[in-house]
Design a protein around this motif. Structure first.
Motif, PDB file in Angstrom:
ATOM      1  N   GLU A   1       0.193  21.002  -4.931  1.00  0.00           N
ATOM      2  CA  GLU A   1       0.167  21.128  -3.473  1.00  0.00           C
ATOM      3  C   GLU A   1      -0.976  22.066  -3.099  1.00  0.00           C
TER       4      GLU A   1
ATOM      5  N   SER B   1      16.272  23.547   5.437  1.00  0.00           N
ATOM      6  CA  SER B   1      16.080  24.540   4.368  1.00  0.00           C
ATOM      7  C   SER B   1      14.637  25.026   4.406  1.00  0.00           C
ATOM      8  N   LYS B   2      14.425  26.288   3.988  1.00  0.00           N
ATOM      9  CA  LYS B   2      13.060  26.812   3.928  1.00  0.00           C
ATOM     10  C   LYS B   2      12.820  27.464   2.569  1.00  0.00           C
ATOM     11  N   ASN B   3      11.547  27.576   2.209  1.00  0.00           N
ATOM     12  CA  ASN B   3      11.196  28.033   0.857  1.00  0.00           C
ATOM     13  C   ASN B   3      11.309  29.534   0.686  1.00  0.00           C
TER      14      ASN B   3
ATOM     15  N   THR C   1       7.550  26.836   4.500  1.00  0.00           N
ATOM     16  CA  THR C   1       7.783  25.395   4.342  1.00  0.00           C
ATOM     17  C   THR C   1       9.216  25.082   4.753  1.00  0.00           C
ATOM     18  N   LEU C   2       9.381  24.188   5.721  1.00  0.00           N
ATOM     19  CA  LEU C   2      10.693  23.770   6.222  1.00  0.00           C
ATOM     20  C   LEU C   2      10.944  22.326   5.819  1.00  0.00           C
ATOM     21  N   THR C   3      12.172  22.037   5.399  1.00  0.00           N
ATOM     22  CA  THR C   3      12.543  20.676   5.001  1.00  0.00           C
ATOM     23  C   THR C   3      13.822  20.280   5.725  1.00  0.00           C
TER      24      THR C   3
ATOM     25  N   SER D   1      17.007  17.768   6.262  1.00  0.00           N
ATOM     26  CA  SER D   1      17.840  16.825   5.490  1.00  0.00           C
ATOM     27  C   SER D   1      18.926  16.267   6.402  1.00  0.00           C
TER      28      SER D   1
ATOM     29  N   TRP E   1      10.218  16.796  14.442  1.00  0.00           N
ATOM     30  CA  TRP E   1      10.315  18.217  14.776  1.00  0.00           C
ATOM     31  C   TRP E   1       9.884  18.434  16.220  1.00  0.00           C
TER      32      TRP E   1
ATOM     33  N   SER F   1       7.149  14.184   9.751  1.00  0.00           N
ATOM     34  CA  SER F   1       7.386  14.370   8.319  1.00  0.00           C
ATOM     35  C   SER F   1       8.581  15.306   8.134  1.00  0.00           C
TER      36      SER F   1
ATOM     37  N   SER G   1       9.195  17.341   5.841  1.00  0.00           N
ATOM     38  CA  SER G   1       8.777  18.621   5.246  1.00  0.00           C
ATOM     39  C   SER G   1       7.471  19.059   5.896  1.00  0.00           C
TER      40      SER G   1
ATOM     41  N   SER H   1       4.755  22.652   6.810  1.00  0.00           N
ATOM     42  CA  SER H   1       4.369  24.032   6.510  1.00  0.00           C
ATOM     43  C   SER H   1       3.833  24.663   7.785  1.00  0.00           C
TER      44      SER H   1
END
Length: 641
Positions: A379, A577-579, A592-594, A596, A606, A614, A616, A618
């Protein structure tokens, strides 16, 4: 007696004499060669004391032995005895004034010990004796790297710039040189000496250009300064919020600037881009726009009055980009160096600290201390190399027997690679034997390079007294006139400021109260005193009742990091969820947000401070931000009828 007979006898005597002379010379030459080879072996094996003794024996037999004299000087230099090395070569210059190697060896020894002007002087002396091209090349190599060090050539009226004459070596280490300074037009600006050694301060008086000249021996360097009513000291970009650009996307850009008094300025800077990954609408002006054309990490630079500001722009597309940041003094490199990497590419990143600094670790998308570090690209990467200033080294000196140690500095702590000269002086009835510890030598005066903590012991031994018949006691002399005791005050700084005192010099009468004041440079602040004084007040008073060494410690002013929060919520059934854990982060952090979706639901997109379809994304935190993940129910087509 027959004349022919007499002549025959005389010729025989001469022949015998010649044979004896040649035999003696042959034996002597053989002894010199053997002695020289032994000395070289000791030098190669780093048995310096032994090599010095053998080289001296060679020179006793043949004072004109060039290699032995050069090697002897190098042996002295390796032991830190620069004075003896110089003396050895000066003797050779007197014997063989046209021998260029003596001047070259001498200059190399001086340069390696940061004695730059001494190296210049010896090379200039050599060129008067011989026109050897190597001397000219060496002199040019040194003088071409001497310059006036100045942050910027623009000075605002009633504001200051610091100047120094410096020499820069091949590793970019800088050595400040003593010089005589002058200014061409004193009505435009004035020079004043700083307390810090070898530095000058220029103060702008009125608008105009002025030439400043520094002279050190035969070396003359000059620089032209521009004094103006307003000089920019900070430039900021004003840009619309973005994480990255797509190919073809345009980004509007504006800049603002503040002068040395903090007042806003009207700027007309020049603009440029580093990698030609896009195009700028204009090359100058306070506003501009950038259009992305290729994938990669582009750097946009504006420059005005010698001040630059940079903006990095990530252009998304096929492939991944690696971005480096640096905290402290050093640089980060990547191999192989490419603008864009494919997923799965193998790379190596390496942190290279500047002299006096050390690498601490990687932060950002990589948290590690391995250096160099091998990575596989999966990435985009945003990595920060953290460097920390090295601690100073301590010098500990001990004595065995009776004597004193003369020091070029009374400080017990030194910056990395700083030199200190120590000279052992035996007391009456004693003699100097040797140095032990970090340096082992029989030479009284040595120069120690502080590249680590050092501990040395000066060993003195008592001189054996000869037994003699008693002599009548001399008449009693009148008591000597008592003179006031004086003590030495030594001051030093780590960096970033200066120290001055009202003692009127370094030798001060016993009982005198001395006031010391620590003055930080711009962007620095005073921290504490060390050595013979302690405390955090920038002005202190000490009483001279012994030799004292005081060190002022300064540190760069730290700007408190700005923290921002990110809040997330959902519309419909699903989760985010975030990293990184937490809700508050330092400005510039990439989150980074994902999204689900729950069973029976699907992700739509979003909303809020970031819009994307998308699941996911950033986000780079540049303010408090809020995003919403939108979900909708999935219609089951089997139940429609």
């Amino acid at each position: 007696m027959d004349k022919k007979y007499v002549l025959t006898i005389l010729l025989g005597i001469v022949a015998i004499g010649m044979i004896g002379f040649l035999t003696f010379n042959t034996i002597q030459a053989s002894n010199i060669n053997n002695q020289f080879e032994l000395a070289n072996k000791y030098l190669n094996d780093e048995e310096l004391e032994k090599s010095i003794e053998e080289y001296k024996k060679v020179l006793e037999l043949n004072p004109n032995h060039v290699e032995a004299r050069n090697n002897l000087a190098q042996g002295y230099a390796l032991l830190g005895n620069i004075e003896e090395a110089a003396s050895t070569l000066q003797e050779g210059m007197k014997l063989l004034p046209k021998e260029a190697s003596f001047y070259l060896t001498s200059s190399n020894i001086y340069v390696s010990n940061s004695l730059v002007l001494e190296a210049v002087n010896v090379l200039e002396s050599g060129l008067k004796q011989t026109k050897d091209s190597k001397l000219s090349e060496s002199l040019k190599s040194i003088t071409s790297n001497i310059s006036i060090d100045l942050k910027r050539k623009f000075v605002q009226v009633d504001h200051k710039r610091t100047l120094a004459l410096i020499w820069t070596d091949e590793k970019d280490n800088e050595v400040e040189l003593p010089a005589e300074w002058s200014v061409e037009k004193e009505e435009i600006g004035a020079l004043t000496e700083q307390t810090s050694k070898n530095r000058m301060e220029f103060t702008g008086k009125k608008n105009g250009k002025v030439k400043v000249v520094a002279e050190a021996g035969t070396i003359t360097k000059e620089i032209e300064l521009q004094v103006s009513e307003q000089v920019v000291e900070s430039i900021d970009f004003i840009v619309e919020e973005f994480d990255s650009l797509a190919i073809g996307q345009e980004l509007g850009l504006e800049i603002t600037g503040l002068d040395a008094d903090g007042n806003e300025m009207i700027l007309n800077p020049t603009w440029k881009i580093k990698k030609d990954l896009g195009t700028l609408t204009s090359n100058n002006g306070a506003s501009n726009s950038f259009t992305a054309n290729k994938v990669g990490l582009e750097t946009i630079t504006v420059e005005y009055q010698g001040l630059e500001q940079h903006l990095k722009v990530l252009i998304d597309g096929e492939g991944h980009v690696v971005n480096f940041n640096v905290v402290g003094q050093g640089q980060a490199t990547i191999s192989p160096a490419k603008d864009v990497y494919d997923e799965g590419d193998e790379i190596t990143i390496e942190a290279v600290p500047e002299p006096g600094w050390k690498f601490i670790g990687w932060e950002g998308d990589i948290n590690d201390t391995i250096n160099p570090l091998n990575l596989t690209i999966i990435e985009n990467l945003d990595v920060t190399a953290i460097f920390e200033e090295e601690e100073n080294y301590e010098l500990t000196i001990n004595r065995e027997g009776e004597g004193e140690i003369i020091r070029s500095s009374l400080s017990d702590t030194f910056a990395p690679s700083e030199n200190v000269t120590l000279t052992a002086r035996p007391a009456d009835g004693w003699e100097f034997a040797r140095w032990e510890g970090s340096v082992n030598t029989y030479t009284e005066s040595i120069t120690v390079k502080m590249d680590s903590d050092k501990e040395l012991t000066a060993v003195f031994r008592k001189v054996e007294e000869e037994v003699s018949s008693p002599t009548p006691a001399p008449p009693t002399a009148p008591p000597p006139v008592q003179t006031p005791m004086t003590y030495t005050l030594s001051t030093s700084v780590n960096e970033g400021g200066s120290v001055n005192h009202n003692g009127g010099g370094s030798s001060i009468k016993e009982g005198t109260t001395v006031t010391l004041t620590a003055t930080p440079y711009d962007g620095w602040e005073f921290v504490r005193w060390e050595g013979s004084a302690t405390g955090s007040s920038s002005t202190i008073s000490i009483t001279m009742n012994e030799n004292k060494s005081v060190r002022a410690i300064f540190t760069k002013k730290q700007t408190a990091p700005t923290n921002y929060s990110i809040s997330t919520s959902t519309s419909g059934e699903g989760s985010i969820s975030k990293n990184l854990t937490g809700s508050t982060f330092v400005e510039g952090t990439i989150i980074t947000l994902t999204a689900s979706a729950a069973p029976g639901w699907e992700f739509v997109g979003w909303e809020g401070d970031s819009t994307s379809t998308s699941p996911s994304i950033s986000i780079t935190l540049t303010r408090n931000m809020s995003v919403v993940a939108v979900f909708r129910g999935v219609t089951d087509s089997s139940n429609e009828n």
